[in-house]
Design an enzyme around this catalytic site. Structure first.
Site, short mmCIF file in Angstrom:
data_model
loop_
_atom_site.label_atom_id
_atom_site.label_comp_id
_atom_site.label_asym_id
_atom_site.label_seq_id
_atom_site.Cartn_x
_atom_site.Cartn_y
_atom_site.Cartn_z
N GLY A 15 0.83 -1.21 0.00
CA GLY A 15 0.00 0.00 0.00
C GLY A 15 0.86 1.25 0.00
NE ARG A 76 -1.30 -4.80 -0.44
CZ ARG A 76 -2.17 -3.80 -0.41
NH1 ARG A 76 -3.10 -3.71 -1.34
NH2 ARG A 76 -2.14 -2.90 0.56
CG ASP A 107 3.51 -6.35 8.05
OD1 ASP A 107 2.90 -6.01 7.02
OD2 ASP A 107 2.93 -6.69 9.10
N GLY A 108 4.44 -6.94 4.78
CA GLY A 108 4.30 -7.92 3.69
C GLY A 108 5.48 -7.82 2.74
CB THR A 130 2.50 1.25 6.17
OG1 THR A 130 1.13 1.13 6.62
CG2 THR A 130 3.40 0.93 7.35
CG ASP A 132 -2.29 0.71 8.44
OD1 ASP A 132 -3.07 1.67 8.28
OD2 ASP A 132 -2.43 -0.38 7.86
CG ASP A 134 0.91 -1.91 10.72
OD1 ASP A 134 1.72 -1.29 10.01
OD2 ASP A 134 0.13 -2.75 10.27
NE ARG A 159 -16.23 17.53 17.74
CZ ARG A 159 -16.45 16.62 18.69
NH1 ARG A 159 -17.68 16.36 19.10
NH2 ARG A 159 -15.46 15.97 19.22
CG MET A 174 -7.73 3.39 5.71
SD MET A 174 -6.57 3.41 4.35
CE MET A 174 -7.63 2.76 3.05
N GLY A 175 -6.86 1.35 9.19
CA GLY A 175 -6.16 0.59 10.22
C GLY A 175 -6.78 -0.79 10.32
NE ARG A 176 -5.53 -5.08 5.87
CZ ARG A 176 -5.15 -5.06 4.62
NH1 ARG A 176 -6.01 -5.33 3.67
NH2 ARG A 176 -3.91 -4.78 4.28
N GLY A 190 -10.74 15.39 19.31
CA GLY A 190 -11.64 15.48 20.47
C GLY A 190 -12.81 14.51 20.42
CB ALA A 191 -13.17 11.08 19.06
NE ARG A 261 -3.02 3.24 0.47
CZ ARG A 261 -3.46 2.00 0.24
NH1 ARG A 261 -3.85 1.24 1.24
NH2 ARG A 261 -3.51 1.52 -0.97
O1 F6P Z 1 -1.96 1.12 3.93
C1 F6P Z 1 -2.51 0.27 4.90
C2 F6P Z 1 -3.97 0.21 4.72
O2 F6P Z 1 -4.35 1.54 4.67
C3 F6P Z 1 -4.85 -0.49 5.74
O3 F6P Z 1 -5.18 0.23 6.87
C4 F6P Z 1 -6.04 -0.85 4.90
O4 F6P Z 1 -6.81 -1.85 5.43
C5 F6P Z 1 -5.41 -1.23 3.63
O5 F6P Z 1 -4.26 -0.41 3.51
C6 F6P Z 1 -6.24 -1.17 2.42
O6 F6P Z 1 -5.43 -1.26 1.30
P1 F6P Z 1 -5.90 -1.61 -0.17
O7 F6P Z 1 -7.20 -0.93 -0.39
O8 F6P Z 1 -4.81 -1.10 -1.03
O9 F6P Z 1 -6.02 -3.10 -0.21
#
Ligand code: F6P
Length: 328
Positions: A15, A76, A107-108, A130, A132, A134, A159, A174-176, A190-191, A261
């Site tokens: 990504g 990918r 990481d992939g 990335t 994320d 992560d 808001r 985002m954040g799978r 401020g959520a 992104r």
């Molecule tokens: O870049 C990481 C990420 O934004 C994840 O949080 C999200 O789930 C994923 O990419 C989605 O990526 P794509 O739509 O390219 O499969």
């Protein structure tokens, strides 16, 4: 024995994230600074398999530091998961007389790189890119800061309308698998409540806190939900559940999606990417391989790729506590 390298390749993989161009620029400029030749590989490992490789120099990366996306494109690759695919990739590196490679990705992409190194002994260094955040071995990944700022800017706008209509908004970011964006953008915007994959809050507690917040006089509310949160099946299901159980709330959902992104990288991401690119090239010149570059406590460090993949970058308990206190 240390093998002297003459030509370095750079690719972006997986990504995309804002700041990848700044990292490409840094790798190419560092190569030029150290009098090395350099090439760019288009579309990550898939482009490498197909021989989609172009010669680059310090001038081919001018005016890209401020651009979102990646000029080298990204992909990918299923083919790179096969021994045959990796052999084709290796043959192309040999054909183009490339001695070492920098992989900008997540990481992939690092897992692919590590297997490739084990099979072919090819020198490579990873740069974490990335949104994320992560990845173990670095406080920040390239693109995370920009994505956070994008999310906060948009949530601020939501808001405004939430407040005009006295509504409750569920905003999915985002954040799978990771809640870094949700937690930090949530605090920044401020959520009232933040839901992340690392902590299953449970539907009952969610109802309780929303009810408490309504009784305390709040007229509008924002719940920031990470894409990978496990409290409900998804953000729409969460919203319907709350609407059914707290009918006094008028509920809406907003999914921010891939806008997070894109966009021009923040200054922080540009500087981070520039530092990481220099470090990656210097490591390769030094004969190092199979490492990921990171930044910890503002110092450039390295982590074994294997460790960066296996270990977990944990959410800070202190930040979680701050978020709890803020939602009182
Ligand atoms: O870049 C990481 C990420 O934004 C994840 O949080 C999200 O789930 C994923 O990419 C989605 O990526 P794509 O739509 O390219 O499969």
């Amino acid at each position: 024995m240390k093998k002297y390298i003459k030509k370095i390749a750079v690719m972006t993989s997986g990504g995309d994230s804002p700041g990848m161009n700044a990292a490409i620029r840094s790798v190419i400029r560092s190569a030029s600074y150290y009098k090395l030749e350099s090439v760019g590989i288009y579309r990550g490992y898939q482009g490498l398999i197909e021989g989609d490789i172009v010669k680059m120099d310090a001038r081919s990366v001018h005016h890209i530091i401020q651009k979102g996306g990646t000029i080298l494109k990204t992909a990918r690759s299923d083919e790179f998961r096969t021994i045959e695919g990796r052999k084709k990739a290796y043959d192309n590196l040999v054909k183009h007389e490339i001695d070492a490679m920098v992989i900008i990705g997540g990481d992939g992409s690092f897992t692919g790189g590590m297997i490739f190194n084990q099979e072919h002994g090819f020198p490579l260094i990873g740069i974490p890119g990335t949104i994320d955040n992560d990845i173990y071995g670095t406080d920040f990944t390239i693109g995370y800061d920009t994505a956070l700022n994008t999310a906060v800017e948009v949530i601020d706008k939501i808001r405004d309308t939430a407040s005009s209509h006295n509504r409750l908004f569920f905003v999915e970011v985002m954040g799978r698998d990771a809640g870094f964006i949700a937690l930090n953008a949530g605090i920044g915007a401020g959520a009232e409540e933040i839901l992340i994959p690392e902590e299953n809050m449970g539907l009952d507690r969610l109802l309780m806190t929303l009810e408490r917040s309504r009784r305390s006089g709040k007229t509008s509310s924002l719940v920031v939900v990470a894409e990978g949160d496990k409290t409900g099946a998804n953000v729409f299901e969460l919203a319907s559940y709350v609407e059914e159980n707290l009918p006094e709330y008028s509920v809406r959902v907003s999914v921010l999606g891939h806008m997070q992104r894109g966009g021009a990288p923040s200054c922080f991401d540009r500087v981070l990417a520039s530092r990481m690119g220099v470090k990656a090239v210097e490591l390769l010149i030094d004969g190092k391989t199979n490492l990921m570059v990171g930044q910890l406590n503002n110092v450039m460090v390295t982590t074994e790729l294997e460790k960066a993949i296996k270990e977990h970058h944990s959410i800070s308990k202190e930040i979680l506590r701050v978020s709890d206190i803020m939602s009182v």
